[in-house]
Design a protein around this motif. Structure first.
Motif, PDB file in Angstrom:
ATOM      1  N   LEU A   7      24.231  10.639  12.386  1.00 14.02           N
ATOM      2  CA  LEU A   7      23.828   9.530  11.550  1.00 14.02           C
ATOM      3  C   LEU A   7      23.339  10.067  10.220  1.00 14.02           C
ATOM      4  CD1 LEU A   7      21.847   7.331  14.040  1.00 14.02           C
ATOM      5  CD2 LEU A   7      24.242   7.224  13.458  1.00 14.02           C
ATOM      6  N   GLY A   8      23.893   9.561   9.123  1.00 15.02           N
ATOM      7  CA  GLY A   8      23.514  10.094   7.822  1.00 15.02           C
ATOM      8  C   GLY A   8      22.304   9.423   7.272  1.00 15.02           C
ATOM      9  N   ALA A   9      21.224   9.444   8.017  1.00 11.94           N
ATOM     10  CA  ALA A   9      20.002   8.799   7.563  1.00 11.94           C
ATOM     11  C   ALA A   9      18.829   9.351   8.324  1.00 11.94           C
ATOM     12  CB  ALA A   9      20.083   7.284   7.796  1.00 11.94           C
ATOM     13  N   ALA A  10      17.628   9.084   7.794  1.00 12.89           N
ATOM     14  CA  ALA A  10      16.431   9.599   8.441  1.00 12.89           C
ATOM     15  C   ALA A  10      16.141   8.922   9.753  1.00 12.89           C
ATOM     16  CB  ALA A  10      15.223   9.410   7.513  1.00 12.89           C
ATOM     17  N   LEU A  11      16.843   7.838  10.075  1.00 16.66           N
ATOM     18  CA  LEU A  11      16.565   7.120  11.316  1.00 16.66           C
ATOM     19  C   LEU A  11      17.073   7.829  12.537  1.00 16.66           C
ATOM     20  CD1 LEU A  11      17.237   3.441  10.287  1.00 16.66           C
ATOM     21  CD2 LEU A  11      15.085   4.466  10.902  1.00 16.66           C
ATOM     22  N   ALA A  91       4.530   6.492   8.193  1.00 16.19           N
ATOM     23  CA  ALA A  91       3.124   6.261   7.892  1.00 16.19           C
ATOM     24  C   ALA A  91       2.901   5.730   6.483  1.00 16.19           C
ATOM     25  CB  ALA A  91       2.345   7.565   8.082  1.00 16.19           C
ATOM     26  N   ASP A  92       3.848   5.965   5.580  1.00 13.70           N
ATOM     27  CA  ASP A  92       3.653   5.555   4.186  1.00 13.70           C
ATOM     28  C   ASP A  92       4.401   4.273   3.826  1.00 13.70           C
ATOM     29  OD1 ASP A  92       6.197   6.549   4.336  1.00 13.70           O
ATOM     30  OD2 ASP A  92       5.968   8.028   2.729  1.00 13.70           O
ATOM     31  N   GLN A  93       4.918   3.534   4.821  1.00  5.19           N
ATOM     32  CA  GLN A  93       5.711   2.350   4.521  1.00  5.19           C
ATOM     33  C   GLN A  93       4.921   1.045   4.599  1.00  5.19           C
ATOM     34  OE1 GLN A  93       9.024   2.990   7.253  1.00  5.19           O
ATOM     35  NE2 GLN A  93      10.307   3.745   5.570  1.00  5.19           N
ATOM     36  N   TYR A 151       3.550   9.155  15.622  1.00  4.81           N
ATOM     37  CA  TYR A 151       2.781   8.159  14.873  1.00  4.81           C
ATOM     38  C   TYR A 151       3.416   7.926  13.510  1.00  4.81           C
ATOM     39  CZ  TYR A 151      -0.670   5.808  12.085  1.00  4.81           C
ATOM     40  OH  TYR A 151      -1.270   4.895  11.264  1.00  4.81           O
ATOM     41  N   SER A 152       3.749   8.997  12.822  1.00  4.25           N
ATOM     42  CA  SER A 152       4.084   8.929  11.401  1.00  4.25           C
ATOM     43  C   SER A 152       5.563   8.790  11.087  1.00  4.25           C
ATOM     44  CB  SER A 152       3.580  10.200  10.709  1.00  4.25           C
ATOM     45  OG  SER A 152       4.236  11.337  11.272  1.00  4.25           O
ATOM     46  N   HIS A 153       6.434   9.123  12.052  1.00  5.24           N
ATOM     47  CA  HIS A 153       7.879   9.248  11.816  1.00  5.24           C
ATOM     48  C   HIS A 153       8.168  10.262  10.711  1.00  5.24           C
ATOM     49  CE1 HIS A 153      12.195   8.123  11.264  1.00  5.24           C
ATOM     50  NE2 HIS A 153      12.083   7.963  12.571  1.00  5.24           N
ATOM     51  N   TYR A 154       7.335  11.279  10.630  1.00  3.99           N
ATOM     52  CA  TYR A 154       7.618  12.419   9.764  1.00  3.99           C
ATOM     53  C   TYR A 154       8.307  13.485  10.614  1.00  3.99           C
ATOM     54  CZ  TYR A 154       4.465  10.484   6.182  1.00  3.99           C
ATOM     55  OH  TYR A 154       3.863   9.706   5.235  1.00  3.99           O
ATOM     56  N   ALA A 155       8.974  14.405   9.953  1.00  2.78           N
ATOM     57  CA  ALA A 155       9.789  15.401  10.649  1.00  2.78           C
ATOM     58  C   ALA A 155       8.921  16.434  11.361  1.00  2.78           C
ATOM     59  CB  ALA A 155      10.718  16.092   9.671  1.00  2.78           C
ATOM     60  N   CYS A 160      15.325  17.660   7.636  1.00  2.59           N
ATOM     61  CA  CYS A 160      15.497  16.490   8.495  1.00  2.59           C
ATOM     62  C   CYS A 160      15.600  15.238   7.636  1.00  2.59           C
ATOM     63  CB  CYS A 160      14.340  16.392   9.488  1.00  2.59           C
ATOM     64  SG  CYS A 160      14.614  15.126  10.777  1.00  2.59           S
ATOM     65  N   TYR A 161      16.743  15.076   6.994  1.00  4.10           N
ATOM     66  CA  TYR A 161      17.047  13.867   6.234  1.00  4.10           C
ATOM     67  C   TYR A 161      16.022  13.539   5.160  1.00  4.10           C
ATOM     68  CZ  TYR A 161      20.120  13.384  10.268  1.00  4.10           C
ATOM     69  OH  TYR A 161      21.048  13.624  11.250  1.00  4.10           O
ATOM     70  N   GLY A 162      15.355  14.537   4.648  1.00  4.77           N
ATOM     71  CA  GLY A 162      14.396  14.309   3.575  1.00  4.77           C
ATOM     72  C   GLY A 162      13.063  13.746   4.012  1.00  4.77           C
ATOM     73  N   LEU A 163      12.830  13.695   5.326  1.00  6.95           N
ATOM     74  CA  LEU A 163      11.537  13.185   5.802  1.00  6.95           C
ATOM     75  C   LEU A 163      10.415  14.156   5.444  1.00  6.95           C
ATOM     76  CD1 LEU A 163      12.433  11.970   9.405  1.00  6.95           C
ATOM     77  CD2 LEU A 163      11.784  10.516   7.480  1.00  6.95           C
ATOM     78  N   PRO A 164       9.216  13.634   5.145  1.00 12.41           N
ATOM     79  CA  PRO A 164       8.051  14.519   5.042  1.00 12.41           C
ATOM     80  C   PRO A 164       7.850  15.229   6.375  1.00 12.41           C
ATOM     81  CG  PRO A 164       7.537  12.311   4.253  1.00 12.41           C
ATOM     82  CD  PRO A 164       8.879  12.229   4.920  1.00 12.41           C
ATOM     83  N   THR A 165       7.095  16.313   6.378  1.00 11.24           N
ATOM     84  CA  THR A 165       6.957  17.139   7.571  1.00 11.24           C
ATOM     85  C   THR A 165       5.536  17.103   8.122  1.00 11.24           C
ATOM     86  OG1 THR A 165       8.653  18.624   6.708  1.00 11.24           O
ATOM     87  CG2 THR A 165       7.312  19.452   8.515  1.00 11.24           C
TER      88      THR A 165
END
Length: 287
Positions: A7-11, A91-93, A151-155, A160-165
């Motif tokens: 999947l070409g997305a952070a999801l 967490a930032d959405q 909790y955060s859906h960070y990487a 990892c698709y540009g997610l924060p870590t």
């Protein structure tokens, strides 16, 4: 070795590692059950003791204590399939949700109920905080079980698709924070399973997560529903990929997976016509 999916997305992403026959985690914590009072016992002489639900199955730790990873039930003799849905919210959405963006998908949950489909929802703690009533409803419905999607859906590994870590020392606490959010929302059917955000992980993440005592759960069928516009394309991808014992990854997020509910309306009856039965991850792992 970060696991990157199709999947070409952070999801979503694709993990590695599978187990044909997961072994029970040694010395799993037993469920705490209140003992009946003497008065209650006397009121029903000869009554059978209440049946304690079996604890959800988990896998034994991997080499050097690494968190175990489960992807599907390989070589299953039964036509069973587990549909899983990631309820993503980072967490930032929060500001985006405040502006009206929908990270939930109540219509999808209603359709699963109407079609009598058992399923596992991998939920982020931030999602449960944003939609506590829905988290409680999903977690109180015996057709569903809630698993942990951080909790955060960070990487937990990069890239990892540009997610924060999430820093390694904070990864286990991030997972625990999600479990706390489920509890605070009043969710009951919560299982000790974890899905890495984006599906991305490496040995360092598996090591850092060990104190959380979870079994990581990935998948063998990618639905392609993230940012998809054509529900039939999603349905085709699932129907083409499912085999006995498959574990499918989909999403429960209207803004980022807007056609999932429509795809489900085709996927479920077609798989049933092929003789498939829908099970939760805990049942798939138990078989």
């Amino acid at each position: 070795m970060a696991a990157l999916g199709l999947l070409g997305a952070a999801l979503a992403g694709c993990g590695t590692g599978a187990a044909d026959a997961p072994a029970p985690r040694p010395k799993a914590k037993a469920a705490v059950v209140a003992s009946p009072s003497p008065k209650a016992s006397a009121a029903a002489p000869g009554a059978k003791p209440a049946r304690v639900p079996a604890a959800p199955p988990t896998m034994a730790p991997g080499p050097n204590g690494l968190t175990p990873v489960y992807t599907h039930r390989a070589k299953s003799a039964e036509k069973v399939v587990a549909l899983t849905f990631d309820a993503d919210m980072t967490a930032d959405q929060g500001p985006r949700a405040a502006r009206g963006e929908h990270f939930d998908n109540p219509e999808l949950i209603a359709t699963l109920r109407r079609l009598k489909v058992d399923a596992t929802v991998f939920m982020t703690g931030r999602w449960a905080e944003e939609y506590p009533d829905q988290a409680k409803s999903i977690g109180g419905d015996p057709r569903f079980e809630i698993a942990n999607h951080s909790y955060s859906h960070y990487a937990f590994a990069t890239p990892c698709y540009g997610l924060p870590t999430v820093a390694g020392p904070d990864q286990a606490s991030d997972v625990q924070r999600a479990f706390d959010a489920f509890r605070d929302a009043g969710a009951v059917n919560v299982v000790p399973y974890f899905r890495f955000p984006g599906g991305c992980y490496d040995d360092a993440a598996l090591r850092a997560l060990a104190p959380a005592g979870v079994t990581a759960v990935q998948w063998d069928v990618v639905s392609g529903d993230a940012f998809a516009k054509d529900p039939d394309a999603v349905a085709d991808q699932v129907l083409d990929g499912v085999k006995p014992g498959s574990l499918v990854v989909m999403h429960c997020t209207r803004s980022a997976a807007p056609v999932t509910e429509q795809a489900i309306r085709r996927i479920v009856p077609e798989l049933r016509a092929r003789g498939y039965r829908f099970v939760k991850v805990s049942e798939l792992m138990r078989r």
